[in-house]
Design a protein around this motif. Structure first.
Motif, PDB file in Angstrom:
ATOM      1  N   ASP A 339       0.810  -1.352   0.190  1.00  0.00           N
ATOM      2  CA  ASP A 339       0.045  -0.150  -0.022  1.00  0.00           C
ATOM      3  C   ASP A 339       0.946   1.261   0.014  1.00  0.00           C
ATOM      4  O   ASP A 339       0.349   2.377  -0.229  1.00  0.00           O
ATOM      5  CB  ASP A 339      -0.844   0.065   1.283  1.00  0.00           C
ATOM      6  N   SER A 345      -0.188   2.244  -7.025  1.00  0.00           N
ATOM      7  CA  SER A 345      -1.527   3.389  -6.707  1.00  0.00           C
ATOM      8  C   SER A 345      -2.707   3.114  -7.736  1.00  0.00           C
ATOM      9  O   SER A 345      -3.646   2.835  -7.109  1.00  0.00           O
ATOM     10  CB  SER A 345      -0.865   4.663  -6.405  1.00  0.00           C
ATOM     11  N   ARG A 348      -4.226  -0.251  -6.746  1.00  0.00           N
ATOM     12  CA  ARG A 348      -5.008  -0.071  -5.499  1.00  0.00           C
ATOM     13  C   ARG A 348      -6.447   0.525  -5.628  1.00  0.00           C
ATOM     14  O   ARG A 348      -7.362   0.443  -4.973  1.00  0.00           O
ATOM     15  CB  ARG A 348      -3.795   0.701  -4.455  1.00  0.00           C
ATOM     16  N   GLU A 349      -6.247   1.628  -6.222  1.00  0.00           N
ATOM     17  CA  GLU A 349      -7.467   2.549  -6.335  1.00  0.00           C
ATOM     18  C   GLU A 349      -8.408   1.759  -7.239  1.00  0.00           C
ATOM     19  O   GLU A 349      -9.745   1.829  -6.945  1.00  0.00           O
ATOM     20  CB  GLU A 349      -7.002   3.824  -7.086  1.00  0.00           C
ATOM     21  N   THR A 350      -8.158   0.997  -8.182  1.00  0.00           N
ATOM     22  CA  THR A 350      -8.931   0.092  -8.903  1.00  0.00           C
ATOM     23  C   THR A 350      -9.659  -0.992  -8.043  1.00  0.00           C
ATOM     24  O   THR A 350     -10.961  -1.191  -8.183  1.00  0.00           O
ATOM     25  CB  THR A 350      -8.275  -0.479 -10.029  1.00  0.00           C
ATOM     26  N   TRP A 352     -10.101  -0.745  -4.667  1.00  0.00           N
ATOM     27  CA  TRP A 352     -10.808  -0.225  -3.866  1.00  0.00           C
ATOM     28  C   TRP A 352     -12.073   0.288  -4.482  1.00  0.00           C
ATOM     29  O   TRP A 352     -13.339   0.021  -4.048  1.00  0.00           O
ATOM     30  CB  TRP A 352     -10.214   0.961  -3.188  1.00  0.00           C
ATOM     31  N   ALA A 353     -12.230   0.703  -5.907  1.00  0.00           N
ATOM     32  CA  ALA A 353     -13.516   1.099  -6.343  1.00  0.00           C
ATOM     33  C   ALA A 353     -14.512  -0.214  -6.710  1.00  0.00           C
ATOM     34  O   ALA A 353     -15.611   0.025  -6.455  1.00  0.00           O
ATOM     35  CB  ALA A 353     -13.026   1.832  -7.903  1.00  0.00           C
TER      36      ALA A 353
END
Length: 373
Positions: A339, A345, A348-350, A352-353
């Motif tokens: 993380d 990043s 990671r954002e994908t 979380w979405a």
């Protein structure tokens, strides 16, 4: 290779010696040695492409945070030695692992500890792989390590040294250097650089022959003066493009191929791509011209982290976990904190979405899938 050619019976037989037919060919290539010291000298110290690739891999892998809940292990990872911090320590270990195929870390324990001080490891020091050799038992397995110093050798027990290695299919103890499979490409790249430097130094002295068309042999004084003029007036980069003046029955005949005919530039770029391939760095990240496997720089960088950097960091984390268990007296679990890696990043954002949009998953399950516990 030569044969004595004997004419047939129907041909006119000569009383002189039979003619000699000689065939010659180019000599075989001269490849460099493949041991760790030679690869370090020719690759890391003399080749810009190999040096940059190794630095990129080592620095990127050292930037991956290693975290653990064990207090003593966390202290060693943060500051392995009094004069060394964690990222610099890991960068050196990763560099040695790529250059030699082996990396050795020695666990140092102070012999005289004060009252109330806990037993365990006090510091971690990297060892030069070229100075470490295994001491094997009757079955061929390493039972101790001999470290060469200025005065003799000192013996270390096997459990006092963490040995990291790259898989070698023909050696059960030591690893295979990452540059060894690319040794031919490395030699070709270095040789082309030497050729280009020699071409610049002698750009005004074209390769060829001066033909003397006069009667008999050239007078010795004229021959010596001609050699001096060629060295003084037509050699070196400062005399590039200077026309060659001929006199007295001299004729110039070029005998060498041009750089375009030899295509040295494309061979050099091809060798650079092979070096980058052996070290796991996409050539696109180095600006090497040629076929680009990835459509853009972002995809190449992500592939570099996923396929090269993270496996190396995970190898280090798992090895430290197993090695530090017994001396630190506890279940040590070292892991990579992905993380905190900026290059990941976007992934990671994908994730979380996708978890946020999953209405059939509870918040606790989302945290577990996201790796938050």
């Amino acid at each position: 290779m030569a044969w004595n050619w004997r004419p047939g019976k129907n041909r006119h037989e000569s009383k002189s010696a039979p003619p000699l037919v000689a065939l010659t060919g180019p000599g075989g290539p001269n490849w460099g040695a493949r041991d760790g010291s030679a690869l370090t000298r020719d690759g890391y110290l003399r080749n810009a492409v190999a040096y940059r690739c190794i630095r990129m891999v080592a620095e990127a892998a050292a930037s991956v945070p290693l975290v653990t809940a064990h207090e003593a292990a966390a202290r060693l990872i943060r500051k392995p030695a009094p004069d060394m911090v964690g990222p610099a320590f890991l960068e050196g270990v990763y560099t040695q692992l790529q250059l030699h195929g082996n990396a050795f870390i020695e666990a140092v324990t102070l012999p005289d500890k004060g009252a109330g001080e806990e037993d365990g490891i006090d510091a971690l020091y990297p060892l030069q792989p070229g100075r470490v050799r295994p001491i094997t038992d009757g079955r061929g397995w390493a039972e101790r390590w001999a470290v060469r110093e200025r005065r003799g050798e000192r013996m270390l027990p096997r459990e006092a040294v963490l040995h990291l290695k790259l898989f070698h299919p023909q050696d059960d103890i030591l690893g295979l250097p990452a540059l060894a499979p690319a040794r031919r490409a490395l030699d070709l790249h270095n040789a082309s650089a030497d050729w280009a430097k020699s071409l610049i130094d002698n750009s005004a002295k074209p390769s060829g022959a001066l033909i003397w068309s006069g009667h008999g042999r050239m007078p010795p004084e004229q021959f010596d003066r001609l050699k001096q003029d060629l060295d003084a007036l037509y050699s070196g980069a400062a005399n590039a493009g200077r026309p060659l003046l001929l006199e007295g029955g001299l004729d110039w005949r070029p005998m060498s191929l041009s750089p375009a005919d030899m295509d040295f530039l494309e061979a050099r770029n091809s060798a650079a791509r092979e070096i980058a391939l052996a070290l796991g760095v996409p050539p696109q990240l180095l600006g090497i011209p040629g076929d680009n496997t990835y459509t853009n720089y972002k995809e190449a960088n992500l592939a570099f982290w996923r396929m090269t950097v993270l496996p190396l960091a995970e190898k280090m984390a798992v090895s430290l976990s197993v090695w530090l268990d017994e001396p630190l007296g506890g279940d040590v679990e070292v892991r990579c904190d992905l993380d905190r890696v900026p290059a990941l990043s976007a992934e990671r954002e994908t994730l979380w979405a996708r978890l946020e949009a999953a209405s059939f998953v509870t918040p606790d399950e989302k945290r577990k899938l996201a790796g938050l516990g």
